[in-house]
Design a protein around this motif. Structure first.
Motif, short mmCIF file in Angstrom:
data_model
loop_
_atom_site.label_atom_id
_atom_site.label_comp_id
_atom_site.label_asym_id
_atom_site.label_seq_id
_atom_site.Cartn_x
_atom_site.Cartn_y
_atom_site.Cartn_z
N LEU A 126 0.83 -1.20 0.00
CA LEU A 126 0.00 0.00 0.00
C LEU A 126 0.87 1.25 0.00
CD1 LEU A 126 -2.64 -1.12 2.67
CD2 LEU A 126 -2.78 -1.34 0.18
N THR A 127 0.21 2.37 -0.04
CA THR A 127 0.83 3.69 -0.04
C THR A 127 1.96 3.84 0.98
OG1 THR A 127 0.32 6.03 0.37
CG2 THR A 127 -1.07 4.44 1.49
N GLY A 128 3.00 4.56 0.60
CA GLY A 128 4.09 4.83 1.53
C GLY A 128 5.34 5.31 0.83
N MET A 129 6.21 5.96 1.59
CA MET A 129 7.48 6.45 1.05
C MET A 129 8.51 5.32 1.02
SD MET A 129 8.20 10.21 2.60
CE MET A 129 7.23 10.29 4.08
N GLY A 130 9.48 5.46 0.13
CA GLY A 130 10.58 4.50 0.10
C GLY A 130 10.26 3.28 -0.73
N HIS A 131 10.98 2.19 -0.45
CA HIS A 131 10.81 0.97 -1.26
C HIS A 131 10.68 -0.28 -0.40
CE1 HIS A 131 15.07 0.00 -0.55
NE2 HIS A 131 15.28 1.29 -0.70
N ASP A 132 10.40 -0.13 0.89
CA ASP A 132 10.23 -1.31 1.74
C ASP A 132 9.09 -2.17 1.20
OD1 ASP A 132 10.78 -2.99 3.88
OD2 ASP A 132 9.47 -1.92 5.27
N GLY A 133 9.32 -3.46 1.10
CA GLY A 133 8.31 -4.38 0.58
C GLY A 133 8.58 -4.85 -0.84
N ALA A 134 9.37 -4.10 -1.61
CA ALA A 134 9.62 -4.50 -3.00
C ALA A 134 10.30 -5.87 -3.08
CB ALA A 134 10.45 -3.44 -3.72
N MET A 135 11.33 -6.08 -2.26
CA MET A 135 12.02 -7.37 -2.28
C MET A 135 11.15 -8.48 -1.68
SD MET A 135 14.78 -7.03 -3.95
CE MET A 135 13.73 -6.02 -4.99
N GLY A 136 10.30 -8.12 -0.74
CA GLY A 136 9.35 -9.10 -0.20
C GLY A 136 8.37 -9.58 -1.25
N ILE A 137 7.95 -8.67 -2.11
CA ILE A 137 7.05 -9.03 -3.22
C ILE A 137 7.76 -10.01 -4.16
CG2 ILE A 137 6.06 -8.08 -5.37
CD1 ILE A 137 4.24 -7.65 -2.92
N VAL A 138 9.02 -9.75 -4.46
CA VAL A 138 9.79 -10.66 -5.31
C VAL A 138 9.84 -12.06 -4.68
CG1 VAL A 138 12.10 -11.16 -6.22
CG2 VAL A 138 11.18 -8.82 -6.36
N LYS A 139 10.10 -12.10 -3.38
CA LYS A 139 10.18 -13.39 -2.67
C LYS A 139 8.83 -14.13 -2.72
CE LYS A 139 13.08 -14.73 0.20
NZ LYS A 139 14.20 -15.69 0.15
N ILE A 140 7.74 -13.40 -2.53
CA ILE A 140 6.41 -14.02 -2.57
C ILE A 140 6.16 -14.63 -3.96
CG2 ILE A 140 3.92 -13.51 -2.57
CD1 ILE A 140 4.54 -11.53 -0.21
N LYS A 141 6.51 -13.90 -5.03
CA LYS A 141 6.33 -14.44 -6.38
C LYS A 141 7.22 -15.66 -6.61
CE LYS A 141 4.06 -13.79 -9.13
NZ LYS A 141 2.70 -14.41 -9.24
N GLU A 142 8.44 -15.62 -6.10
CA GLU A 142 9.35 -16.77 -6.26
C GLU A 142 8.79 -18.03 -5.61
OE1 GLU A 142 12.99 -15.34 -4.55
OE2 GLU A 142 13.68 -14.41 -6.43
N HIS A 143 7.98 -17.86 -4.57
CA HIS A 143 7.38 -19.00 -3.87
C HIS A 143 5.96 -19.30 -4.33
CE1 HIS A 143 10.85 -18.45 -1.23
NE2 HIS A 143 10.59 -19.65 -0.75
N GLY A 144 5.54 -18.69 -5.44
CA GLY A 144 4.24 -19.04 -6.03
C GLY A 144 3.06 -18.27 -5.50
N GLY A 145 3.30 -17.22 -4.72
CA GLY A 145 2.20 -16.44 -4.17
C GLY A 145 1.63 -15.44 -5.16
#
Length: 193
Positions: A126-145
């Motif tokens: 969701l909305t927010g400054m910076g880029h926290d969560g971008a690498m977490g999203i990559v990890k979720i996709k790598e695990h089929g989420g």
């Protein structure tokens, strides 16, 4: 019974408005735990829990070390000095250096959830400054989420969603009012009865 599905949500500036909108749309029966990292100072954590609890019939609580994730319960990471990770279907609040200038960090939470729940993870930025969560999203996709980012129009600040979208790993970019119906539909499709 521990949760089989999890929605991992990361938010920062403007996040409370988006979270209220999303949680207010949850159906009465919701077959997933929701784990939220909202960047905030620790002293307002309880008031955020109370505010979110007013818009949903589901239990909203501050995440506590050692508790098992339960379907239909919404866990908010306490602001301040610990990261939230998920291990063996349970919450752990752990010490650690700041990640992306944040503690708790969305990336730290999402990385652990992706490894624990794999394809049964839905990641939402969701909305927010910076880029926290971008690498977490990559990890979720790598695990089929499945992954969702809030759109620019409804974001107070497009930093975090924009960074997540730029990874190329976001399945849907949606206005805040369409996010809960989207992940509810995905969970219903993936639920084994």
């Amino acid at each position: 019974m521990p949760a089989e599905n999890v929605v991992a949500i990361g938010s920062s500036t403007g996040g409370l408005v988006a979270l209220k909108e999303i949680l207010s749309q949850l159906p009465d029966k919701f077959d997933a735990a929701i784990v939220i990292v909202q960047h905030m100072p620790g002293f307002i954590s309880k008031s955020i829990v109370n505010t979110l609890g007013e818009v949903t019939k589901h239990t909203v609580k501050l995440a506590e070390d050692g508790e098992v994730l339960t379907p239909g319960v919404i866990y908010l990471a306490p602001g301040g000095d610990k990261h939230l990770i998920v291990e063996n279907r349970s919450i752990m609040l752990v010490d650690g250096e700041k990640v992306n200038f944040c503690r708790p960090s969305v990336d730290v939470m999402m990385n652990s959830v992706a490894e624990e729940f794999e394809e049964r993870t839905i990641g939402v930025i969701l909305t927010g400054m910076g880029h926290d969560g971008a690498m977490g999203i990559v990890k979720i996709k790598e695990h089929g989420g499945y992954t969702i980012a809030q759109d620019k129009v409804t974001s107070a600040v497009f930093g975090m969603p924009g960074a997540a979208i730029n990874t190329g790993k976001i399945d849907r970019v949606l206005p805040s009012y369409m996010i809960a119906p989207e992940f509810t539909s995905i969970i219903e499709q993936r639920t084994f009865t």
